[in-house]
Design an enzyme around this catalytic site. Structure first.
Site, PDB file in Angstrom:
ATOM      1  CD  GLU A 155      -3.001  -1.078   0.340  1.00  0.00           C
ATOM      2  OE1 GLU A 155      -3.213   0.018  -0.203  1.00  0.00           O
ATOM      3  OE2 GLU A 155      -3.681  -2.093   0.112  1.00  0.00           O
TER       4      GLU A 155
ATOM      5  CB  CYS B 207      -1.732   7.410   1.680  1.00  0.00           C
ATOM      6  SG  CYS B 207      -3.308   6.729   2.238  1.00  0.00           S
TER       7      CYS B 207
HETATM    8  P1  NAD Z   1       8.133   4.859   5.051  1.00  0.00           P
HETATM    9  O1  NAD Z   1       8.158   4.025   3.821  1.00  0.00           O
HETATM   10  O2  NAD Z   1       9.279   5.719   5.350  1.00  0.00           O
HETATM   11  O3  NAD Z   1       7.914   3.932   6.339  1.00  0.00           O
HETATM   12  C1  NAD Z   1       6.846   2.997   6.414  1.00  0.00           C
HETATM   13  C2  NAD Z   1       7.217   1.895   7.369  1.00  0.00           C
HETATM   14  O4  NAD Z   1       8.340   1.196   6.844  1.00  0.00           O
HETATM   15  C3  NAD Z   1       7.613   2.348   8.766  1.00  0.00           C
HETATM   16  O5  NAD Z   1       6.969   1.545   9.716  1.00  0.00           O
HETATM   17  C4  NAD Z   1       9.105   2.094   8.817  1.00  0.00           C
HETATM   18  O6  NAD Z   1       9.533   1.693  10.085  1.00  0.00           O
HETATM   19  C5  NAD Z   1       9.259   0.935   7.868  1.00  0.00           C
HETATM   20  N1  NAD Z   1      10.593   0.808   7.282  1.00  0.00           N
HETATM   21  C6  NAD Z   1      11.576   1.715   7.186  1.00  0.00           C
HETATM   22  N2  NAD Z   1      12.663   1.182   6.578  1.00  0.00           N
HETATM   23  C7  NAD Z   1      12.343  -0.085   6.274  1.00  0.00           C
HETATM   24  C8  NAD Z   1      13.025  -1.168   5.620  1.00  0.00           C
HETATM   25  N3  NAD Z   1      14.271  -1.034   5.140  1.00  0.00           N
HETATM   26  N4  NAD Z   1      12.371  -2.332   5.484  1.00  0.00           N
HETATM   27  C9  NAD Z   1      11.117  -2.488   5.943  1.00  0.00           C
HETATM   28  N5  NAD Z   1      10.421  -1.516   6.551  1.00  0.00           N
HETATM   29  C10 NAD Z   1      11.015  -0.321   6.708  1.00  0.00           C
HETATM   30  O7  NAD Z   1       6.778   5.695   4.941  1.00  0.00           O
HETATM   31  P2  NAD Z   1       6.241   6.769   5.944  1.00  0.00           P
HETATM   32  O8  NAD Z   1       7.053   8.004   5.826  1.00  0.00           O
HETATM   33  O9  NAD Z   1       6.048   6.166   7.278  1.00  0.00           O
HETATM   34  O10 NAD Z   1       4.779   7.020   5.327  1.00  0.00           O
HETATM   35  C11 NAD Z   1       4.558   7.890   4.284  1.00  0.00           C
HETATM   36  C12 NAD Z   1       4.346   7.147   2.984  1.00  0.00           C
HETATM   37  O11 NAD Z   1       3.384   6.132   3.165  1.00  0.00           O
HETATM   38  C13 NAD Z   1       3.803   8.044   1.902  1.00  0.00           C
HETATM   39  O12 NAD Z   1       4.418   7.700   0.694  1.00  0.00           O
HETATM   40  C14 NAD Z   1       2.332   7.687   1.856  1.00  0.00           C
HETATM   41  O13 NAD Z   1       1.689   7.944   0.655  1.00  0.00           O
HETATM   42  C15 NAD Z   1       2.388   6.238   2.150  1.00  0.00           C
HETATM   43  N6  NAD Z   1       1.113   5.786   2.673  1.00  0.00           N
HETATM   44  C16 NAD Z   1       0.361   4.939   1.935  1.00  0.00           C
HETATM   45  C17 NAD Z   1      -0.885   4.540   2.413  1.00  0.00           C
HETATM   46  C18 NAD Z   1      -1.767   3.598   1.653  1.00  0.00           C
HETATM   47  O14 NAD Z   1      -2.747   3.152   2.236  1.00  0.00           O
HETATM   48  N7  NAD Z   1      -1.487   3.280   0.421  1.00  0.00           N
HETATM   49  C19 NAD Z   1      -1.319   5.005   3.645  1.00  0.00           C
HETATM   50  C20 NAD Z   1      -0.508   5.874   4.358  1.00  0.00           C
HETATM   51  C21 NAD Z   1       0.715   6.253   3.877  1.00  0.00           C
END
Ligand code: NAD
Length: 478
Positions: free
Chosen positions: A224, A258
């Site tokens: 997602e 998002c």
């Molecule tokens: P992010 O990708 O930085 O982090 C998301 C999660 O990934 C966090 O829990 C983080 O701890 C984890 N993470 C970090 N490094 C990782 C790795 N190497 N391997 C596995 N997991 C890892 O995103 P964010 O800044 O927390 O959120 C913002 C983004 O999320 C935006 O792009 C937004 O559009 C997207 N988003 C999508 C939805 C959806 O439903 N499609 C909903 C909310 C946010």
């Protein structure tokens, strides 16, 4: 050992995660297909947990942000999660029921069905922006489908993670649901663990890494992700109703959503009226920013600087930045909402997902031009169209591809449990919510039950007259 990796300096994240995972797998093998009553009990406990802990969870989220209104958390985290639980409970029996299917001649006169079976242990990685909803809504699907689950919240919401961990421990045993806390290195170890399914919500860049790590275990992933979701204002749109809805969706959680509209495509001759209406709508919803509890802070200094940098770069390259409500306060990480006109693809704000209260307004002359603009970019998570011209609406729906669509409003398609939710292309793959979430986290197992007779037995060798006759029939009808 508990699931809190950061408390356990003595063991590596991999070992700690593996240990909880293997206990959950053993528990799963002891009860591979839990009955509806147990699944309902787990959903009930989840709801009771939310009710008992909602104030503490909302307070923790607000602390993690700097400021976030409890109303936003109630509206966007608590209410949709509880609605998802109630929806799942109501439909559980129907979703679990085996589906009968008709068979080809090779299965005659037997019967065919599809059994929906739990996959086992589901890993869920959530981002910080709606940390409860984006963690617990996938959990609803996982529990309804009879799975066990491990949850990894974002390191940017440490207080929320702590409270969630305590809440989960009060209502679930560790081999049913466990929370794993820790930084990105823990998240990376988590995504490399051999789950039976992973649900990742977050950025496209990290999603790619998660998919790579999961591929090594052949763990299926629901991704997602985000992206640049356009809002198209049609020539037929009524700005008085469209613009406040667009501004509400953009400024909810200060754009850290998002499915927030990322940029607006506006007929060239309506740009001025659009900007005036946007300013009026923003000032009505947020009369001032100083000390305003309704306006969410930007989650971290890094994100604040990133957003300020997007504005500075656009201004430096000749775009006009129009403040809708003044009041930027770097110390409290309050970023005043702005419209940017004259933006172009040389600017980062037109190449990256903005994820903040900045709205580029792109003028267009024809609908085809607007659609080409959208289709030239990565496939967005959401698309919004405002207007009353049904033929233009049809052209937009048929001429674009996106994760989901709301017409004449923003955000709200996400809140419907009868509509599947998920991205496409750059905004991710797989979907959840309601029955889609149940199916995504189940194995749909096809079963053919052969009868005492078998049509295929007529074709066993040695091939004689009957086989010859049957082949003629098959050549015509088979
Ligand atoms: P992010 O990708 O930085 O982090 C998301 C999660 O990934 C966090 O829990 C983080 O701890 C984890 N993470 C970090 N490094 C990782 C790795 N190497 N391997 C596995 N997991 C890892 O995103 P964010 O800044 O927390 O959120 C913002 C983004 O999320 C935006 O792009 C937004 O559009 C997207 N988003 C999508 C939805 C959806 O439903 N499609 C909903 C909310 C946010």
């Amino acid at each position: 050992m508990d699931g809190n990796v950061s408390d356990r300096q003595a063991v590596s994240p991999e070992v700690a995660i593996e240990s909880v995972l293997s206990r959950q797998k053993v528990a799963y093998l002891g009860d591979i297909n839990p009955p509806a009553a147990l699944r309902r009990d787990r959903l009930d406990r989840l709801e009771r947990m939310i009710l008992a802990w909602q104030d503490r969870l909302a307070a923790a989220i607000s602390e993690d942000f700097g400021n976030r209104s409890a109303v936003v958390t109630t509206l966007a985290d608590i209410v949709p999660t509880r609605a998802a639980i109630r929806h799942a409970r109501r439909h559980l029996k129907g979703w679990m029921r085996p589906r009968r299917v008709s068979l080809a001649w090779t299965g005659q006169p037997g019967s065919g069905q599809i059994l929906r079976q739990p996959l086992g242990v589901v890993g869920i990685i959530a981002p910080w922006n709606y940390p409860m909803n984006l963690m617990l809504s996938p959990l609803v699907g996982a529990l309804a489908a009879g799975n066990r689950a491990m949850l990894k919240p974002s390191e940017l919401t440490p207080r929320f993670s702590e409270v969630l961990d305590a809440a989960v421990k009060e209502f679930f045993v560790e081999d049913e649901v466990a929370v794993i806390t820790g930084g990105p290195e823990v998240a990376a170890a988590f995504s490399a663990a051999p789950f039976d399914h992973l649900v990742f919500t977050g950025s496209t860049a990290v999603g790619r890494r998660v998919a790579e790590a999961a591929a090594r275990n052949l763990t299926p992933v629901t991704l997602e992700l985000g992206g640049k979701s356009p809002a198209i204002i049609d020539a037929s749109a009524d700005l008085d109703s469209a613009v406040p809805r667009l501004i509400w969706g953009k400024l909810l959680n200060s754009g850290q959503t998002c499915v927030a509209p990322d940029y607006a495509l506006v007929p060239r001759d309506r740009v001025e009226a659009f900007v005036a209406a946007a300013r009026a709508a923003a000032q009505k919803q947020y009369p001032s920013l100083a000390g305003n509890p309704d306006y969410t802070s930007i989650i971290s200094p890094r994100h604040f600087d990133r957003l300020a940098g997007l504005i500075d770069e656009a201004r430096g390259k000749g775009a006009e930045v129009i403040e809708l409500v003044p009041g930027t306060d770097a110390v409290r990480r309050i970023l005043a909402p702005v419209i940017v006109t004259g933006a172009n693809d040389t600017m980062a704000l037109m190449r990256e997902e903005i994820f903040g209260p900045i709205l580029p307004v792109i003028p267009y002359d024809t609908l085809d031009e607007a659609l080409s603009f959208v289709n030239a970019r990565g496939r967005p998570l959401a698309l919004y169209w405002f207007g009353s011209d049904r033929s233009a609406e049809g052209r937009v729906l048929n001429g674009t591809i996106s994760g989901g669509v709301t017409i004449n409003d923003t955000i709200l398609h996400l809140a419907q449990d009868n509509l599947p939710f998920g991205g496409v292309g750059a905004s991710g793959y797989g979907q959840y919510h309601g029955e889609a979430g149940f199916v995504a986290l189940s194995k749909e197992k096809p079963v053919l039950r052969q009868s005492r007779l078998s049509a295929v037995a007529l074709l066993y060798p040695p091939y004689g007259k009957i086989a010859g006759m049957l082949l003629k029939v098959l050549a015509r009808f088979g």
